[in-house]
Design a protein around this motif. Structure first.
Motif, PDB file in Angstrom:
ATOM      1  N   SER A  13       0.821  -1.216   0.000  1.00  0.00           N
ATOM      2  CA  SER A  13       0.000   0.000   0.000  1.00  0.00           C
ATOM      3  C   SER A  13       0.854   1.265   0.000  1.00  0.00           C
ATOM      4  O   SER A  13       1.739   1.439   0.836  1.00  0.00           O
ATOM      5  CB  SER A  13      -0.918  -0.020   1.233  1.00  0.00           C
ATOM      6  N   SER A  14       0.548   2.149  -0.932  1.00  0.00           N
ATOM      7  CA  SER A  14       1.366   3.358  -1.098  1.00  0.00           C
ATOM      8  C   SER A  14       1.331   4.246   0.152  1.00  0.00           C
ATOM      9  O   SER A  14       2.383   4.741   0.591  1.00  0.00           O
ATOM     10  CB  SER A  14       0.895   4.136  -2.323  1.00  0.00           C
ATOM     11  N   TRP A  41      -9.255  -6.491   8.658  1.00  0.00           N
ATOM     12  CA  TRP A  41     -10.022  -5.353   8.148  1.00  0.00           C
ATOM     13  C   TRP A  41     -11.040  -4.890   9.192  1.00  0.00           C
ATOM     14  O   TRP A  41     -11.281  -3.691   9.344  1.00  0.00           O
ATOM     15  CB  TRP A  41     -10.724  -5.731   6.844  1.00  0.00           C
ATOM     16  N   MET A  53      -5.938   2.291   5.707  1.00  0.00           N
ATOM     17  CA  MET A  53      -4.638   2.151   6.345  1.00  0.00           C
ATOM     18  C   MET A  53      -3.664   3.145   5.707  1.00  0.00           C
ATOM     19  O   MET A  53      -3.902   3.563   4.570  1.00  0.00           O
ATOM     20  CB  MET A  53      -4.123   0.716   6.217  1.00  0.00           C
ATOM     21  N   GLU A  65      -4.214   8.552   9.240  1.00  0.00           N
ATOM     22  CA  GLU A  65      -3.756   9.454   8.181  1.00  0.00           C
ATOM     23  C   GLU A  65      -2.224   9.511   8.184  1.00  0.00           C
ATOM     24  O   GLU A  65      -1.590   9.962   9.158  1.00  0.00           O
ATOM     25  CB  GLU A  65      -4.338  10.870   8.315  1.00  0.00           C
ATOM     26  N   ALA A  66      -1.665   9.090   7.048  1.00  0.00           N
ATOM     27  CA  ALA A  66      -0.212   8.915   6.966  1.00  0.00           C
ATOM     28  C   ALA A  66       0.566  10.174   7.387  1.00  0.00           C
ATOM     29  O   ALA A  66       1.521  10.076   8.171  1.00  0.00           O
ATOM     30  CB  ALA A  66       0.166   8.503   5.547  1.00  0.00           C
ATOM     31  N   ASP A 102       0.527  14.103  -2.205  1.00  0.00           N
ATOM     32  CA  ASP A 102      -0.704  13.335  -1.938  1.00  0.00           C
ATOM     33  C   ASP A 102      -1.812  13.718  -2.923  1.00  0.00           C
ATOM     34  O   ASP A 102      -2.453  12.846  -3.516  1.00  0.00           O
ATOM     35  CB  ASP A 102      -1.210  13.609  -0.518  1.00  0.00           C
TER      36      ASP A 102
HETATM   37  N1  GSH Z   1      -5.703   9.861   3.345  1.00  0.00           N
HETATM   38  C1  GSH Z   1      -5.307   8.533   3.791  1.00  0.00           C
HETATM   39  C2  GSH Z   1      -5.414   7.591   2.609  1.00  0.00           C
HETATM   40  C3  GSH Z   1      -5.191   6.157   3.005  1.00  0.00           C
HETATM   41  C4  GSH Z   1      -5.556   5.176   1.894  1.00  0.00           C
HETATM   42  O1  GSH Z   1      -6.167   5.537   0.886  1.00  0.00           O
HETATM   43  N2  GSH Z   1      -5.187   3.913   2.127  1.00  0.00           N
HETATM   44  C5  GSH Z   1      -5.512   2.861   1.178  1.00  0.00           C
HETATM   45  C6  GSH Z   1      -4.291   1.985   0.936  1.00  0.00           C
HETATM   46  S1  GSH Z   1      -3.016   2.875   0.069  1.00  0.00           S
HETATM   47  C7  GSH Z   1      -6.572   1.961   1.756  1.00  0.00           C
HETATM   48  O2  GSH Z   1      -6.591   1.711   2.942  1.00  0.00           O
HETATM   49  N3  GSH Z   1      -7.446   1.464   0.920  1.00  0.00           N
HETATM   50  C8  GSH Z   1      -8.442   0.527   1.329  1.00  0.00           C
HETATM   51  C9  GSH Z   1      -9.753   0.767   0.682  1.00  0.00           C
HETATM   52  O3  GSH Z   1      -9.899   1.768  -0.038  1.00  0.00           O
HETATM   53  O4  GSH Z   1     -10.653  -0.044   0.915  1.00  0.00           O
HETATM   54  C10 GSH Z   1      -3.909   8.586   4.381  1.00  0.00           C
HETATM   55  O5  GSH Z   1      -3.173   9.529   4.079  1.00  0.00           O
HETATM   56  O6  GSH Z   1      -3.549   7.730   5.200  1.00  0.00           O
END
Ligand code: GSH
Length: 219
Positions: A13-14, A41, A53, A65-66, A102
Motif C-alpha cells: 500500500s502506497s 479489516w 490504512m 492518516e499517513a 498526496d
Molecule cells: N488519506 C489517507 C489515505 C489512506 C488510503 O487511501 N489507504 C488505502 C491503501 S493505500 C486503503 O486503505 N485502501 C483501502 C480501501 O480503499 O478499501 C492517508 O493519508 O492515510
C-alpha cells in the motif's frame, strides 16, 4: 497492549509506505500488523471507521492518516532524521510539498489504478484521461521545482520525501514520467536508492502481481 507502536498496514500500500519510510528513516522500533484477512479489516475499521490504512496504535493513542502519523512520530518518537523541520517556515514548506504529492500525484495515480479494479462496465475512461492530464501537470511542476540534487527540500530528507517516494513510484507505473522530465525522473531514482525506500520497495516485491495494470519489469 504492545509496548511498541503498532502499525496496521500492508506492504504493497502506497500510503503505508509513507509511514514505513518514516519509521525506517529513524530506525524507530515498531510492530507491523498486516491488514490482510477479514479479521484484520474489521480491526482496522474498529480503530478508524474510514477503514483506511495505515493506522498507528501507540499505547492508548490511535493515530490515522499517513501525514499525521509522521507528525506524531516526529513529536513522540523523534530520531536523528528531522522529518518535520524544526524551523517553522521549513516545516510549512515540507507540509505543503506533502500535500502536493498526496493530492496531485497519489490521488490521480490511485484514480487510474482504482479504475482498473472496477468491473469493465463501471469503468470511467473520462476520469482516467483527466487523471493522466493531472499527472502530466504534476510532473511538469516537479520538473521545474524539485532541486536537481538531494531531496524535495534540498539537503534534508523530510515528510515531503516520505510522501513523494510511494506517489512517484506507483505514478510512474500507472502513467510513466516522460523522458523530457529528466529532473523528475532523477528525483524518483534518488528516492528509490534511499535505503528506507529501497526497503519498502523490496518488502512489496512479492505483491507486484496484484498491480492491476501489470507491474513493469523494472524498479
Ligand atoms: N488519506 C489517507 C489515505 C489512506 C488510503 O487511501 N489507504 C488505502 C491503501 S493505500 C486503503 O486503505 N485502501 C483501502 C480501501 O480503499 O478499501 C492517508 O493519508 O492515510
Amino acid at each position: 497492549m504492545s509496548p511498541l507502536p503498532v502499525v496496521h498496514a500492508h506492504p504493497f500500500s502506497s500510503y503505508c509506505w509513507k509511514v514505513l519510510i518514516a519509521l525506517y528513516e529513524n530506525g524507530t522500533p515498531f510492530e507491523f500488523k498486516p491488514v490482510e484477512g477479514e479479521a484484520d479489516w474489521a480491526e482496522l475499521e474498529r480503530l478508524w471507521p474510514m477503514k483506511l490504512m495505515p493506522v498507528l496504535v501507540d499505547g492508548d493513542r490511535t493515530v490515522a492518516e499517513a501525514s499525521i502519523i509522521i507528525e506524531y512520530l516526529a513529536m513522540v518518537h523523534s530520531g536523528p532524521v528531522e522529518l518535520i523541520p524544526s524551523d517553522p517556515d521549513a516545516a510549512l514548506h515540507a507540509r505543503f510539498l506533502d500535500r502536493v504529492f498526496d493530492n496531485y500525484v497519489m490521488t490521480p495515480m490511485n484514480r487510474i489504478v482504482g479504475n482498473q479494479l472496477r468491473p469493465e462496465a463501471d469503468r470511467d475512461p473520462f476520469g482516467v484521461t483527466e487523471a493522466r492530464a493531472k499527472l502530466d501537470r504534476a510532473y511538469r511542476w516537479i520538473e521545474d521545482t524539485i532541486p536537481a540534487d538531494g531531496w524535495a527540500m534540498g539537503e534534508e530528507f523530510t515528510l515531503a520525501d516520505c510522501a513523494a517516494a510511494p506517489a512517484l513510484f506507483y505514478a510512474d507505473w500507472a502513467h510513466p514520467i516522460p523522458e523530457d522530465r529528466p529532473n523528475a525522473r532523477a528525483y524518483r531514482a534518488r528516492l528509490l536508492a534511499r535505503p528506507s525506500v529501497a526497503r519498502a520497495v523490496d518488502e512489496a516485491r512479492p505483491y507486484r502481481k496484484y498491480f492491476p495494470l501489470g507491474a513493469p519489469d523494472r524498479d
